[in-house]
Design an enzyme around this catalytic site. Structure first.
Site, PDB file in Angstrom:
ATOM      1  N   CYS A 155     -76.578  51.070  73.442  1.00 46.18           N
ATOM      2  CA  CYS A 155     -75.173  51.141  73.017  1.00 46.18           C
ATOM      3  C   CYS A 155     -74.909  50.170  71.873  1.00 46.18           C
ATOM      4  O   CYS A 155     -74.929  48.954  72.061  1.00 46.18           O
ATOM      5  CB  CYS A 155     -74.293  50.849  74.240  1.00 46.18           C
ATOM      6  SG  CYS A 155     -72.616  50.328  73.886  1.00 46.18           S
ATOM      7  N   CYS A 208     -71.962  47.742  72.209  1.00 48.35           N
ATOM      8  CA  CYS A 208     -72.268  46.697  73.201  1.00 48.35           C
ATOM      9  C   CYS A 208     -73.010  45.546  72.541  1.00 48.35           C
ATOM     10  O   CYS A 208     -72.757  44.372  72.844  1.00 48.35           O
ATOM     11  CB  CYS A 208     -73.145  47.256  74.327  1.00 48.35           C
ATOM     12  SG  CYS A 208     -72.380  48.587  75.263  1.00 48.35           S
TER      13      CYS A 208
END
Ligand SMILES: [Zn+2]
Length: 152
Positions: A70, A73
């Site tokens: 991700c 993230c």
């Protein structure tokens, strides 16, 4: 308020420590494993340790649900780490790798990552999906930890 005792879960051995209110918890060491109770960094949590942390800590606990693949993230990770060092020992910062702990993501109904969840005494008091920068993360934490403290 000087006799106030805070229960703090050790991030290393997950035993519960009792810290007097007047004591600087940033310098406190675990009575069981003798490691620092606060490291200035988010703690990687498992399905089991998350339960201990959110139910047994007297301080609010925030969890970052993330994954290796991700992009947002990864952008938020250093921000989260910096803010953790600022807010400790008033808050416990955890990280949950949703790939390693899929049952946790399912339990908390995480539909997108990164998602932040803030707990107090085992209850969710705030939730935020999407990456935040430090300028939005700090007031979000302050707002919800204060609101939670006033309600308890
Ligand atoms: Zn310990």
């Amino acid at each position: 308020m000087s006799e106030e005792i805070r229960h703090i879960v050790c991030p290393h051995c997950e035993r519960i420590n009792r810290i007097p209110g007047q004591r600087d918890a940033r310098k406190a060491k675990c009575g069981h494993c003798h490691q620092p109770l606060f490291t200035g960094r988010p703690i990687p949590a498992s399905a089991q340790s998350v339960v201990t942390h959110i139910q047994r800590n007297d301080i609010p606990v925030v969890i970052d649900f993330w994954a290796q693949w991700c992009g947002p993230c990864k952008v938020m990770a250093p921000v989260y780490e910096r803010v953790a060092s600022e807010f400790e020992p008033d808050l416990r910062f955890l990280k949950v790798d949703t790939e390693a702990e899929p049952e946790l993501a399912a339990r908390y109904n995480i539909r997108s990552i990164p998602t932040l969840m803030l707990f107090r005494k085992g209850n969710v008091v705030a939730q935020q999906a999407g990456a935040m920068n430090a300028e939005s993360l700090r007031p979000w934490l302050r707002q919800h930890t204060r609101a939670a403290a006033a309600a308890s």
